[in-house]
Design a protein around this motif. Sequence first.
Motif, PDB file in Angstrom:
ATOM      1  N   ASN A 104      10.562 -47.471  13.227  1.00 33.66           N
ATOM      2  CA  ASN A 104       9.706 -46.303  13.390  1.00 33.66           C
ATOM      3  C   ASN A 104       9.137 -46.306  14.793  1.00 33.66           C
ATOM      4  O   ASN A 104       8.645 -47.337  15.263  1.00 33.66           O
ATOM      5  CB  ASN A 104       8.545 -46.317  12.382  1.00 33.66           C
ATOM      6  N   GLY A 105       9.215 -45.170  15.441  1.00 36.94           N
ATOM      7  CA  GLY A 105       8.621 -45.005  16.766  1.00 36.94           C
ATOM      8  C   GLY A 105       7.779 -43.748  16.792  1.00 36.94           C
ATOM      9  O   GLY A 105       8.106 -42.756  16.131  1.00 36.94           O
ATOM     10  N   MET A 106       6.674 -43.793  17.520  1.00 35.26           N
ATOM     11  CA  MET A 106       5.777 -42.645  17.587  1.00 35.26           C
ATOM     12  C   MET A 106       5.185 -42.550  18.986  1.00 35.26           C
ATOM     13  O   MET A 106       4.817 -43.565  19.581  1.00 35.26           O
ATOM     14  CB  MET A 106       4.653 -42.798  16.557  1.00 35.26           C
ATOM     15  N   ALA A 107       5.135 -41.328  19.496  1.00 37.73           N
ATOM     16  CA  ALA A 107       4.452 -41.039  20.764  1.00 37.73           C
ATOM     17  C   ALA A 107       3.547 -39.844  20.524  1.00 37.73           C
ATOM     18  O   ALA A 107       3.975 -38.842  19.952  1.00 37.73           O
ATOM     19  CB  ALA A 107       5.459 -40.739  21.862  1.00 37.73           C
ATOM     20  N   GLU A 108       2.295 -39.958  20.956  1.00 41.92           N
ATOM     21  CA  GLU A 108       1.310 -38.910  20.700  1.00 41.92           C
ATOM     22  C   GLU A 108       0.456 -38.675  21.935  1.00 41.92           C
ATOM     23  O   GLU A 108       0.050 -39.621  22.600  1.00 41.92           O
ATOM     24  CB  GLU A 108       0.419 -39.331  19.527  1.00 41.92           C
ATOM     25  N   ARG A 122       2.586 -34.834  18.529  1.00 39.84           N
ATOM     26  CA  ARG A 122       3.166 -36.122  18.156  1.00 39.84           C
ATOM     27  C   ARG A 122       4.658 -35.984  17.899  1.00 39.84           C
ATOM     28  O   ARG A 122       5.108 -35.023  17.283  1.00 39.84           O
ATOM     29  CB  ARG A 122       2.481 -36.639  16.894  1.00 39.84           C
ATOM     30  N   PHE A 123       5.415 -36.969  18.364  1.00 44.85           N
ATOM     31  CA  PHE A 123       6.845 -37.082  18.064  1.00 44.85           C
ATOM     32  C   PHE A 123       7.042 -38.390  17.304  1.00 44.85           C
ATOM     33  O   PHE A 123       6.561 -39.442  17.722  1.00 44.85           O
ATOM     34  CB  PHE A 123       7.674 -37.097  19.346  1.00 44.85           C
ATOM     35  N   THR A 124       7.754 -38.330  16.179  1.00 41.11           N
ATOM     36  CA  THR A 124       8.004 -39.511  15.361  1.00 41.11           C
ATOM     37  C   THR A 124       9.499 -39.623  15.072  1.00 41.11           C
ATOM     38  O   THR A 124      10.153 -38.629  14.756  1.00 41.11           O
ATOM     39  CB  THR A 124       7.237 -39.420  14.022  1.00 41.11           C
ATOM     40  N   LEU A 125      10.019 -40.820  15.185  1.00 41.78           N
ATOM     41  CA  LEU A 125      11.407 -41.132  14.831  1.00 41.78           C
ATOM     42  C   LEU A 125      11.389 -42.206  13.760  1.00 41.78           C
ATOM     43  O   LEU A 125      10.741 -43.242  13.924  1.00 41.78           O
ATOM     44  CB  LEU A 125      12.191 -41.644  16.042  1.00 41.78           C
ATOM     45  N   LYS A 142      21.019 -41.486   9.522  1.00 37.00           N
ATOM     46  CA  LYS A 142      20.170 -42.646   9.772  1.00 37.00           C
ATOM     47  C   LYS A 142      18.844 -42.257  10.416  1.00 37.00           C
ATOM     48  O   LYS A 142      17.833 -42.893  10.187  1.00 37.00           O
ATOM     49  CB  LYS A 142      20.894 -43.651  10.674  1.00 37.00           C
ATOM     50  N   ASN A 143      18.850 -41.211  11.247  1.00 45.20           N
ATOM     51  CA  ASN A 143      17.648 -40.837  11.996  1.00 45.20           C
ATOM     52  C   ASN A 143      16.979 -39.609  11.403  1.00 45.20           C
ATOM     53  O   ASN A 143      17.637 -38.658  11.019  1.00 45.20           O
ATOM     54  CB  ASN A 143      17.999 -40.540  13.457  1.00 45.20           C
ATOM     55  N   ASP A 144      15.661 -39.656  11.358  1.00 43.42           N
ATOM     56  CA  ASP A 144      14.858 -38.515  10.942  1.00 43.42           C
ATOM     57  C   ASP A 144      13.787 -38.314  12.014  1.00 43.42           C
ATOM     58  O   ASP A 144      13.006 -39.230  12.292  1.00 43.42           O
ATOM     59  CB  ASP A 144      14.219 -38.779   9.577  1.00 43.42           C
ATOM     60  N   TYR A 145      13.778 -37.136  12.639  1.00 48.15           N
ATOM     61  CA  TYR A 145      12.833 -36.813  13.706  1.00 48.15           C
ATOM     62  C   TYR A 145      11.778 -35.856  13.178  1.00 48.15           C
ATOM     63  O   TYR A 145      12.059 -35.015  12.339  1.00 48.15           O
ATOM     64  CB  TYR A 145      13.548 -36.114  14.867  1.00 48.15           C
ATOM     65  N   ARG A 146      10.574 -35.983  13.706  1.00 47.26           N
ATOM     66  CA  ARG A 146       9.512 -35.071  13.301  1.00 47.26           C
ATOM     67  C   ARG A 146       8.606 -34.795  14.497  1.00 47.26           C
ATOM     68  O   ARG A 146       8.266 -35.700  15.251  1.00 47.26           O
ATOM     69  CB  ARG A 146       8.699 -35.697  12.164  1.00 47.26           C
ATOM     70  N   TYR A 147       8.221 -33.526  14.650  1.00 48.15           N
ATOM     71  CA  TYR A 147       7.244 -33.109  15.651  1.00 48.15           C
ATOM     72  C   TYR A 147       6.028 -32.585  14.906  1.00 48.15           C
ATOM     73  O   TYR A 147       6.164 -31.797  13.979  1.00 48.15           O
ATOM     74  CB  TYR A 147       7.804 -31.997  16.543  1.00 48.15           C
TER      75      TYR A 147
END
Length: 155
Positions: A104-108, A122-125, A142-147
Motif C-alpha cells: 500500500n502506498g499513499m501520497a496526500e 490523496r492518491f492511494t495504490l 493486482k493494482n487498485d488506484y484511488r484518488y
Amino acid sequence: LFWTILGTEIYSDEFQNLDRRTSPYTGLGYTLFDRSGLEWNVSLGGGYRETRYDSVAPGQDDRDLDAFLQLSADLDYDITEKVELIMSYSAQVGLENIDNTNQNGMAELDFDLMDDFDIFIRFTLSRIGQPIANDDGSIPKKNDYRYDFGWRWSW
C-alpha cells in the motif's frame, strides 16, 4: 526508537475480490528525522493475516492464513506553513510465499485554509501479490488506484 505493541490492518476491496483481510502485527520502528517541518519514520515487524475472499472458483478455499513480515515508512513534510505533504508505504511480505506480498502506498497534500478547516488531495495504490480468481474464473487486477478529495474540520 519506538515499539508498536499491536497494530492491525483491516482491509476490504471488492475490485480485488477481498471480502476482508485482517492483519494483526507487532514491530519496532525508528525515527530517521524529526526536525522542524520534517518527520520520517521506518518500521519492521511481523504478523499473521487472515484473508477471506468474496468469491472463489469451485473447490477453492475462500479463506487464506499466512505469516508476514511488515515493512513500513512514513514521511510528513511541511512544504509551507499552510501546505503539508504526507506519504506512507507499507508492505506485508508473505513468509511462506514471497509472491504473496501486499503493498500500500499513499501520497496526500493537505491545505490549511482556516484554523480548524483543511482540504486534502490523496492518491492511494493497493497492490495484491497473488489475486485469487472469482467464481466466474476472472482474475482481479493486482493494482487498485484511488484518488480522494475531501475536507476536515477538527476542534
